[in-house]
Every structure is written in structure tokens, then in C-alpha cells.
Design a protein around this motif. Structure first.
Motif, PDB file in Angstrom:
ATOM      1  N   GLY A 135       3.745  10.494  -9.139  1.00  0.00           N
ATOM      2  CA  GLY A 135       2.896  11.188 -10.478  1.00  0.00           C
ATOM      3  C   GLY A 135       1.896  12.383 -10.392  1.00  0.00           C
ATOM      4  O   GLY A 135       1.866  12.911 -11.458  1.00  0.00           O
ATOM      5  N   ARG A 136       1.602  12.603  -8.947  1.00  0.00           N
ATOM      6  CA  ARG A 136       0.675  13.949  -9.199  1.00  0.00           C
ATOM      7  C   ARG A 136       1.566  15.039  -8.913  1.00  0.00           C
ATOM      8  O   ARG A 136       1.187  16.081  -8.751  1.00  0.00           O
ATOM      9  CB  ARG A 136      -0.281  13.679  -7.757  1.00  0.00           C
ATOM     10  N   ASN A 160       1.694   6.905 -13.370  1.00  0.00           N
ATOM     11  CA  ASN A 160       1.197   7.306 -14.299  1.00  0.00           C
ATOM     12  C   ASN A 160      -0.659   7.404 -14.540  1.00  0.00           C
ATOM     13  O   ASN A 160      -1.188   8.159 -14.966  1.00  0.00           O
ATOM     14  CB  ASN A 160       1.228   6.126 -15.762  1.00  0.00           C
ATOM     15  N   ILE A 161      -0.960   6.643 -13.513  1.00  0.00           N
ATOM     16  CA  ILE A 161      -2.587   6.902 -13.012  1.00  0.00           C
ATOM     17  C   ILE A 161      -2.653   8.338 -12.322  1.00  0.00           C
ATOM     18  O   ILE A 161      -3.631   8.970 -12.489  1.00  0.00           O
ATOM     19  CB  ILE A 161      -2.992   5.629 -12.080  1.00  0.00           C
ATOM     20  N   GLY A 200       0.978  -1.172  -0.121  1.00  0.00           N
ATOM     21  CA  GLY A 200      -0.170   0.012   0.170  1.00  0.00           C
ATOM     22  C   GLY A 200       0.848   1.159   0.057  1.00  0.00           C
ATOM     23  O   GLY A 200       0.617   2.305  -0.892  1.00  0.00           O
ATOM     24  N   GLY A 201       1.806   1.218   0.556  1.00  0.00           N
ATOM     25  CA  GLY A 201       2.752   2.345   0.745  1.00  0.00           C
ATOM     26  C   GLY A 201       3.546   2.676  -0.519  1.00  0.00           C
ATOM     27  O   GLY A 201       3.738   3.611  -0.941  1.00  0.00           O
ATOM     28  N   GLN A 202       3.909   1.435  -1.135  1.00  0.00           N
ATOM     29  CA  GLN A 202       4.450   1.526  -2.462  1.00  0.00           C
ATOM     30  C   GLN A 202       3.370   2.367  -3.378  1.00  0.00           C
ATOM     31  O   GLN A 202       4.083   3.383  -4.321  1.00  0.00           O
ATOM     32  CB  GLN A 202       4.911   0.289  -3.039  1.00  0.00           C
ATOM     33  N   VAL A 203       2.074   1.833  -3.597  1.00  0.00           N
ATOM     34  CA  VAL A 203       1.196   2.610  -4.457  1.00  0.00           C
ATOM     35  C   VAL A 203       0.896   4.018  -3.915  1.00  0.00           C
ATOM     36  O   VAL A 203       1.075   4.956  -4.833  1.00  0.00           O
ATOM     37  CB  VAL A 203      -0.132   1.945  -4.233  1.00  0.00           C
ATOM     38  N   LEU A 204       0.902   4.216  -2.667  1.00  0.00           N
ATOM     39  CA  LEU A 204       0.853   5.762  -2.318  1.00  0.00           C
ATOM     40  C   LEU A 204       1.950   6.582  -2.803  1.00  0.00           C
ATOM     41  O   LEU A 204       1.808   7.784  -3.166  1.00  0.00           O
ATOM     42  CB  LEU A 204       0.771   5.746  -0.889  1.00  0.00           C
ATOM     43  N   LYS A 225      -9.914   7.580  -9.431  1.00  0.00           N
ATOM     44  CA  LYS A 225      -9.317   8.523  -8.684  1.00  0.00           C
ATOM     45  C   LYS A 225      -8.015   8.178  -7.920  1.00  0.00           C
ATOM     46  O   LYS A 225      -8.095   6.782  -7.747  1.00  0.00           O
ATOM     47  CB  LYS A 225     -10.082   9.441  -7.755  1.00  0.00           C
ATOM     48  N   THR A 226      -7.127   8.749  -7.782  1.00  0.00           N
ATOM     49  CA  THR A 226      -5.794   8.327  -7.059  1.00  0.00           C
ATOM     50  C   THR A 226      -6.360   8.460  -5.398  1.00  0.00           C
ATOM     51  O   THR A 226      -7.355   8.716  -5.116  1.00  0.00           O
ATOM     52  CB  THR A 226      -4.603   9.303  -7.042  1.00  0.00           C
TER      53      THR A 226
END
Length: 452
Positions: free
Chosen positions: A85-86, A306-307, A75-79, A449-450
């Protein structure tokens, strides 16, 4: 922000950077499997098949106990990748500090749990009597040091999130070499048996964690994290995002692991030789699976960035590239196992009872390779877009429904024995692969959404 620690995959060519990003992960994962193989190989040579059975059962238990740490690390990696990306890199301090506090606390809790309940856990898994004591020692040692496993996975996930695959590779090289040397010293030299393999494993994990921690500390400015006590404060916004991602990921890993433990208990009930043969099969299968999983790790970071940036076409290309890269690996390893089952098993043991089971297990287990190939692209994709709930639902279907049901149905109900148990294990993989593929191809996931 320093370019030294942050790698941006939202612009420019994708295939070359993706391949370069994947290769260290692939080699790192291969080395991790090799050093878990070293445990089993050295124990098999110096202790015998009951030692292999003990390492297999206990290591499955340790892996199950890491589920929360793995979930929150993923989860931390995704965050982190979505924040990059943002264009919100200044918020990395809150994200990293929250991860440290949550994951290390969980590591202490589960370490205590594993020490207190090691015997009941192993009894539940039908651990063979002659393998029980060794398995208990391994679980006590590795379970007692879970905080090192949690800590390393956390920092490795942070590095993956920022697009760094080289440093985790370096840490794993040191850890793998250290594990093999300590295995030879503790098991072969000192005669400590399965307990020696446990000490070698946890000391090697501790070394990887300390190296990763030192790197993070030396590059405080690049990560915007200064290691002051205030930086470890749990940020409510980041905690909400981590819980939203981490709990479904953790339950997902737990569901798959529970199913694997169920199959392990079925196989263990058939005796020590069968248990040892299954343990070797898992290590060989893990080699192909883990190496290709390096590509999945890369896909997760690329998709996450990229998302966050809104570049949908790059996400699709990343998944297609993953399938292309991984296809060759599964073809090569699958053919090697089908053509040379006894030769591969004989690397670990000369026990004839174990060797004669090799073709039976491999002929069933090999059937899940097409499903694993699909998952290397789609699992990384589902993680990267942050849809942990979908991943959770599919994992529950795979683990707690299909894998348990199929293994029992073919192995026990249809009286197909060992082959049926492994066949059910293999076929259940399609219950994850096919829904993931459908989701990627036909559902409008690009509208998500992110997480922040």
C-alpha cells in the motif's frame, strides 16, 4: 514488480474484486474443515466414539501449539500488505526473509515441545481414559510435524498479503483430497486408528507446504526474494515490526485457545460420549465459521493496503461488504443445525448416547452466530490496520476472562451441566464482537500510522 503475483486493492471498484478475492479463501477454508471433518468422520465410523474424542482433544492441542506461528504469519501478512500500500515493494525481500527465519525456528521449537510434553498436556485436558492413547498418538504425530503447519501458514500469509487467494486455494485442494484418501487407507484399510488420522493430517500439511514453497521459489522475481542464504538474514527493522505485530497476535490466539482448552477439559470430565458430541459440534460450527473467515482474510489484506495508501473510505466499505457477504452464510448454517441436529451428527456416528446430545449442544452454540458475523468484518479490520495490541486486550477479555468464567459459572456454579458450559462458551464471543464494533464505528482509528 510483476502483476502476476501482486494484486492492488487501493484503486478501482472494490466489491467485485473483494468478492473474487474472498471466494478462493472461503472454499479453501471450507476444504480445510472438510478434511478435519474427514478425520473425525472416518475415525468415528472405524474406531468409535473414543476415537472421535481422541481426535477432538488432540487436534485442539495441536491448534494451541501453532499459536506463535499463526501470530507471526498474521503479522507478516499485515506487514506485507502495508508495504504494498505504501508503494515499497522492494522491501519485500527483507520482510519475507525475516519471516522465514523466525517462524520456522519457532516451528522446530514447538514441535520438540509437543513431543516431550504430550502426556502431561493430555492429562491436563481431562482426556477420557479410553480416548487417551489415541489422542497421544495423534498429538505426537501432528505435533512432531508442526514445522510443516508453521511453514504453510507462513507462505499462505505472504500470498494473502500480496493479494493472492488463488494459489493457497489450489494447495489446499490437493492437501484436502490427499488427507481424505490417506484417512481411508490408514484408518479404514490399515486399521491404524487415531494414529492413522494423525499421519494423514500431517502428510497432507507437508504436501501443502512443499507446493507453496515451490511456487514461491518459481516466482522469486515477483516476490523480490531470491532464496540465497543472505536473503534469510533477520532484518532489524522488519524484526521489530514483526515482533510488534506477531507477539500480540500470538498471545491473542493463545488466550482464545486456552479458553477453548478449558471448556474442552470441562466437557471431557462428563465422559467420552459428551466429549465426542462436543467434538462433532465444534466441527459443524467450524464449517460456517471458517468459510466466512475467508472474507475476514480478504478484509485484512484490503484494509492493510488501504491504510498504507491512506484510503479510509475504502476501508469502511470493505467492512460493510464483509458483513453483507457473511450474513447469508450464518443464517443458512444456523437454520440447518437448529432444524436437523441429529441428522447432521449421524454423519459422524450412529452412537445413540452421542446423538441425543446434539440438540442440547447446538441450541446453546448457535447463540454466538450474530457475534461471529460482526467479527468477520471487524477482526479483519483490526488486523489490517495493524492494531495488534487492541486485538490482544480484547482476546484476553474474551478468552481468559469471559469464556473461562462464563463456562464455569453456567456449567458448574449454576449446575446447568453441558448446556451451561456451551452457553458460556457462546456468550463470551460478544466480549470480542461488541468492543470491536464500537472501535470501528466511534474511535478515530484512521489516524494510525503504518507499522513501518
Amino acid at each position: 514488480m510483476s502483476k502476476k503475483v501482486i494484486h492492488d486493492f487501493t484503486e478501482g471498484p472494490l466489491f467485485g474484486p473483494m468478492l473474487r478475492f474472498s471466494i478462493p479463501f472461503m472454499i479453501s477454508n471450507g476444504l480445510q474443515v472438510l478434511y478435519s471433518m474427514a478425520d473425525m468422520l472416518i475415525v468415528g465410523k472405524f474406531v468409535g466414539r473414543h476415537g472421535i474424542s481422541g481426535v477432538m482433544t488432540a487436534s485442539q492441542s495441536v491448534f494451541f501449539l501453532t499459536m506463535v506461528g499463526m501470530g507471526f504469519a498474521t503479522g507478516g501478512q499485515v506487514l506485507i500488505s502495508q508495504l504494498i500500500g505504501r508503494g515499497e515493494r522492494q522491501r519485500l525481500r527483507q520482510a519475507i526473509g525475516t519471516q522465514f527465519s523466525i517462524i520456522l525456528t519457532a516451528g522446530i521449537f514447538f514441535s520438540t515441545l509437543s513431543v516431550l510434553f504430550s502426556e502431561p498436556f493430555l492429562h491436563l485436558l481431562e482426556t477420557p481414559d479410553d480416548a487417551f492413547q489415541g489422542a497421544r498418538h495423534y498429538l505426537l504425530i501432528c505435533g512432531g510435524g508442526l514445522i510443516f503447519i508453521y511453514g504453510y501458514n507462513m507462505i499462505a500469509a505472504i500470498l494473502r498479503g500480496v493479494g493472492d487467494s488463488v494459489r493457497p486455494f489450489k494447495f489446499i485442494v490437493v492437501s484436502s483430497l490427499m488427507n481424505v484418501v490417506l484417512d481411508l487407507v490408514f484408518v479404514g484399510g490399515f486399521g491404524w486408528g487415531v494414529a492413522g488420522a494423525g499421519f494423514a493430517t500431517i502428510l497432507s500439511q507437508a504436501a501443502a507446504f512443499l507446493l507453496a514453497l515451490a511456487y514461491l521459489y518459481r516466482n522469486q522475481e515477483g516476490f523480490n526474494f531470491d532464496f540465497r542464504p543472505a536473503s534469510f538474514k533477520v532484518d532489524p527493522v522488519m524484526l521489530k515490526a514483526l515482533v510488534k505485530l506477531g507477539i500480540p497476535f500470538a498471545v491473542r490466539f493463545a488466550a482464545i485457545n486456552i479458553s477453548m482448552l478449558f471448556v474442552t477439559s470441562l466437557v471431557n470430565s462428563l465422559g467420552t460420549a459428551t466429549s465426542a458430541a462436543y467434538g462433532i459440534a465444534l466441527r459443524l460450527d467450524e464449517f460456517a465459521n471458517k468459510i466466512s473467515q475467508g472474507v475476514m482474510m480478504a478484509v485484512s489484506t484490503i484494509v492493510g493496503q488501504n491504510i498504507g495508501a491512506g484510503h479510509i473510505s475504502r476501508i469502511r466499505r470493505g467492512v460493510y461488504y464483509a458483513w453483507g457477504i457473511c450474513g447469508g452464510f450464518f443464517l443458512f448454517f444456523g437454520l440447518a443445525q437448529l432444524l436437523f441436529p441429529r441428522q447432521l451428527y449421524s454423519i459422524f456416528t450412529n452412537d445413540e448416547e452421542v446423538l441425543k446430545l446434539a440438540p442440547i449442544i447446538i441450541s446453546a452454540l448457535i447463540l454466538h452466530y450474530p457475534a461471529l458475523l460482526i467479527m468477520k468484518g471487524t477482526n479483519g479490520f483490526v488486523q489490517g490496520i495493524g492494531n495488534a495490541l487492541f486485538g490482544l486486550i480484547i482476546a484476553i477479555l474474551d478468552g481468559l476472562v469471559f469464556r473461562v468464567t462464563f463456562s464455569w459459572l453456567f456449567g458448574i456454579y449454576f449446575n446447568m451441566g453441558l448446556y451451561g458450559m456451551i452457553l458460556g462458551y457462546a456468550l463470551a464471543t460478544y466480549s470480542t464482537a461488541l468492543p470491536n464494533l464500537f472501535y470501528f464505528l466511534f474511535i478515530p482509528w484512521y489516524k494510525r500510522k503504518t507499522v513501518i
